[in-house]
Design an enzyme around this catalytic site. Structure first.
Site, short mmCIF file in Angstrom:
data_model
loop_
_atom_site.label_atom_id
_atom_site.label_comp_id
_atom_site.label_asym_id
_atom_site.label_seq_id
_atom_site.Cartn_x
_atom_site.Cartn_y
_atom_site.Cartn_z
CD GLU A 7 41.59 88.45 42.74
OE1 GLU A 7 42.50 89.20 43.08
OE2 GLU A 7 40.68 88.09 43.50
CG ASP A 104 40.25 90.13 49.22
OD1 ASP A 104 39.64 90.29 48.13
OD2 ASP A 104 41.49 90.00 49.27
CE1 TYR A 319 43.65 86.11 48.64
CE2 TYR A 319 43.38 86.85 50.90
CZ TYR A 319 43.36 87.11 49.54
OH TYR A 319 43.05 88.36 49.09
#
Length: 733
Positions: A7, A104, A319
């Site tokens: 990411e 997610d 996280y």
């Protein structure tokens, strides 16, 4: 070739260290063989705006509504074109892609949207990263999932993006056009989550405004017994109380007070029970935001930013964007290592860690309670706390204390309840005596150990006394004194950031529609833990909320917006039900196509109905005209031509521009008002001359850094024509 898509660059760097990948390319890392790692910067692709689909959508008009794309398209962000080209080339060479973004639905969308763009059809695997320390990464690499297992997360993300787009683009354009037709120059920002959030605050503020205080009375007595004395409160008979059990008959309360003073009484019940209180669970994101708001006054967005730093930059915590406060049972094996690294990171906690017993069975370890992510906890990694800012350390300290608390014994106490009868009148006393502190030794006060604040008014209930004397049932007593308290009912308090987060998380408590109350589970919420901070801050930035100390107050613009919104858009119940449908899609139990068809049909029908009734809505006295009547801002004349000025937002902040096309002059903004350039050139005390154009300079404030106050500097009074600046030297002490 194996390709890992992360990411962010920091995530790629941590993954590369564990995989032993050290060679660097332009926008990627590799081992010189078959393993490659590349990264995004969050979402590199963004949805087309209406005008990207067709030029006819460039102007906001009722004629072009509703807007419903037949084929949804994404475009590359301007700042991301170079990295997207790198990723495109790597994807086309890959035989296996490992999605290693945040685990997610948004993380899934970041990777899969890039894969779709490159038309990838090969094998897909999922690395389920929940923390970025070495141990957590190794564990994720040992438990890689097949990509088919997480594809539903992508579908949920797409459904959320498209549903938000349909509602936001259509409703915002529709109501903005109608409002302007009614004569009010307002740009309205309407959304699936932000509008119901605004409704919550407006409704609370309206309830406070309309609240009518009612008087009630309390009667407290002093009771003398053989072993001492204590206070007790009267329980008024049913015929003299309101729904909350408060006495509303003053005359009767005074009559009872006169009857019992100095009277004989008897202890009708004396009951003492031992109790235990387990440690509060570790944080999820929402409870962490509530805790930090209540304790330090941090905004939800500040807490999210800090928590993200602790996760990415320091690798100090797991996280952060989680909705779970439990840990998998396998995490218990790492407890000793986590606690040891807490000491290595900060010797100040060695005493607290020494009191922890990792063999203790804790309710926090529960596989059945785990969602996509577990609770926010410290990582088994030595961290540099000296490099942390004050907010970063405060949040880190809270996270580690709540984790350590899981390995402490429960707090123990005894609770005593005493009933006193004087004739037919019942009085009750309650007391709580601490016996063993247990986990509470980790905190200095009750407020420090309370993770959330739901903003519920405490009321006038019976207060627990620290210690009650030992009494026996049937023991005689004497009422030595009595006092009547005159009180008034109070409304619910204004929302704070903490209590609004709690309301968004537990939206079923605030939903009035019975049909939604029945379908909303306790866990269903307004927005998600990851988006709530941005929603609240967005409402502030767009002029719907204003901050007053810790309170969030609705503005005239917000109340006008809610007045004209149909229930389906402003209803928290409807939006939470949609969020529940998205969760079903994410878990594989819902259908994205069915959901999108429902949203599309609904918004198109709504737009068409409002278009038909537009004339009635905007005419004088119409719903929109009436709602926005008090929101029209004060007008300001152009200092150059006398025309009307309008306040605009540019890349360097707000400024004022003349609406007269033959003038087009711009002026600085000072607290929402245009600055007269003639008055602005009047030198301030000790003001220097501009080094660029020799004009007088004005004191200005820069953007504040995280956890710091905004710094001041000298700026040219001839801005934006001249952009000269000069630092302000600190005063000598």
């Amino acid at each position: 070739m194996k390709l890992y898509i992360c990411e962010k660059p920091s995530q790629a760097k941590d993954l590369a260290a564990v995989l032993g990948i050290t060679k660097r390319g332009d926008g990627y890392l590799h081992d010189g063989k078959e393993n490659y790692i590349t990264w995004a910067f969050g979402h590199l692709l963004q949805m087309y705006m209406p005008q990207d689909y067709s030029d006819k959508f460039k102007s906001w008009s009722l004629d072009t509504l509703p807007i419903s794309p037949e084929s949804w398209k994404l475009k590359v962000k301007q700042t991301a074109s170079k990295q997207v080209k790198v990723i495109d080339l790597l994807i086309k060479k890959a035989q296996i892609i490992y999605i290693a973004t945040d685990y997610d639905r948004e993380g899934e969308a970041i990777a899969r949207s890039l894969m779709d763009r490159a038309q990838y059809s090969g094998l897909v695997k999922r690395v389920c990263l929940t923390a970025l320390d070495d141990n957590s990464i190794r564990k994720a690499l040992k438990n890689i999932k097949d990509g088919k297992e997480t594809l539903s997360l992508y579908y949920a993300a797409i459904a959320r993006q498209r549903a938000d787009w349909l509602i936001g683009m259509n409703a915002s354009r529709l109501y903005t056009v109608l409002t302007r037709k009614a004569g009010f120059d307002q740009t309205l920002h309407i959304g699936r989550v932000i509008t119901p959030t605004i409704f919550l605050v407006c409704q609370r503020d309206q309830d406070i405004t309309n609240f009518k205080a009612s008087p009630f009375w309390t009667l407290d007595i002093s009771v003398s017994v053989q072993n001492g004395h204590f206070s007790a409160r009267w329980c008024a008979p049913d015929e003299f109380i309101d729904e909350q059990g408060r006495c509303i008959n003053k005359a009767y309360a005074e009559q009872v007070a006169a009857q019992i003073k100095g009277a004989q009484a008897v202890i009708s019940k004396a009951e003492t029970k031992a109790g235990k209180e387990s440690a509060p669970l570790p944080f999820d994101l929402t409870s962490l935001q509530q805790y930090a708001s209540k304790r330090w006054g941090y905004t939800a967005q500040e807490v999210l930013d800090v928590a993200q730093n602790l996760y990415e930059k320091f690798r100090a915590t797991s996280y952060p964007r989680t909705d779970c406060r439990y840990l998998p049972e396998s995490q218990k094996q790492e407890a000793n290592e986590v606690l040891q690294n807490l000491i290595l990171s900060d010797q100040a906690v060695s005493g607290l860690v020494a009191g922890a017993d990792t063999s203790r069975k804790s309710r926090v370890f529960n596989d059945k309670k785990i969602t996509a992510h577990h609770a926010i906890i410290p990582t088994p990694f030595k961290v540099d706390i000296s490099a942390m800012s004050e907010p970063e350390f405060n949040i880190y300290d809270a996270v580690r204390r709540f984790y350590i608390a899981q390995f402490y014994s429960p707090a123990e106490f005894s609770r005593t309840v005493i009933d006193v009868m004087c004739g037919n009148h019942l009085f009750i006393a309650a007391g709580k005596t601490p016996l063993k502190q247990g986990w509470k030794v980790l905190f200095n006060s009750e407020s420090e150990s309370s993770p959330q604040d739901e903003g519920i008014e405490a009321g006038e209930g019976l207060a627990e006394q620290d210690k009650l004397p030992r009494v026996n049932q049937g023991e005689p007593a004497v009422i030595s004194n009595s006092s009547i308290g005159s009180k008034v009912t109070r409304p619910s308090p204004h929302f704070t950031e903490s209590s609004l987060l709690a309301a968004m998380e537990n939206i079923s408590r605030f939903v009035t529609e019975e049909k939604f109350k029945k379908i909303l589970a306790e866990t269903a919420g307004l927005g998600t833990p990851a988006t709530r901070a941005g929603i609240i801050q967005g409402a502030v930035d767009k002029g719907y909320f204003k901050r007053q100390k810790k309170m969030l107050i609705s503005t005239e613009k917000a109340n006008a917006l809610i007045a004209i919104m149909p229930p389906a858009i402003k209803s928290p119940g409807m939006t939470a039900a949609w969020e529940q449908e998205l969760e079903k899609i994410a878990s594989g139990h819902g259908n994205m196509t069915v959901f999108m068809n429902q949203i599309t049909n609904w918004i198109c029908k709504l737009v068409e109905e409002l278009k038909v009734n537009s004339s009635a809505l905007v005419k004088s006295g119409g719903t929109i005209s009436k709602a926005f009547e008090g929101t029209k801002p004060a007008t300001h004349e152009c200092f150059n031509c006398g025309g009307e000025l309008t306040r605009l937002k540019g890349s360097n902040g707000f400024f004022w521009g003349c609406k007269n096309t033959s003038c087009k002059k711009t002026f600085n903004d000072n607290r929402g008002k245009p600055v007269d350039p003639i008055k602005a050139t009047t030198p301030q005390k000790n003001a220097p001359k501009c080094p660029e154009c020799d004009s007088p300079m004005l004191k200005r404030k820069g953007k504040p850094k995280q956890g710091e106050k905004a710094s001041q500097f000298w700026g040219c009074s001839n801005f934006p024509t001249c952009r000269g600046v000069q630092s302000i030297k600190p005063r000598r002490k």
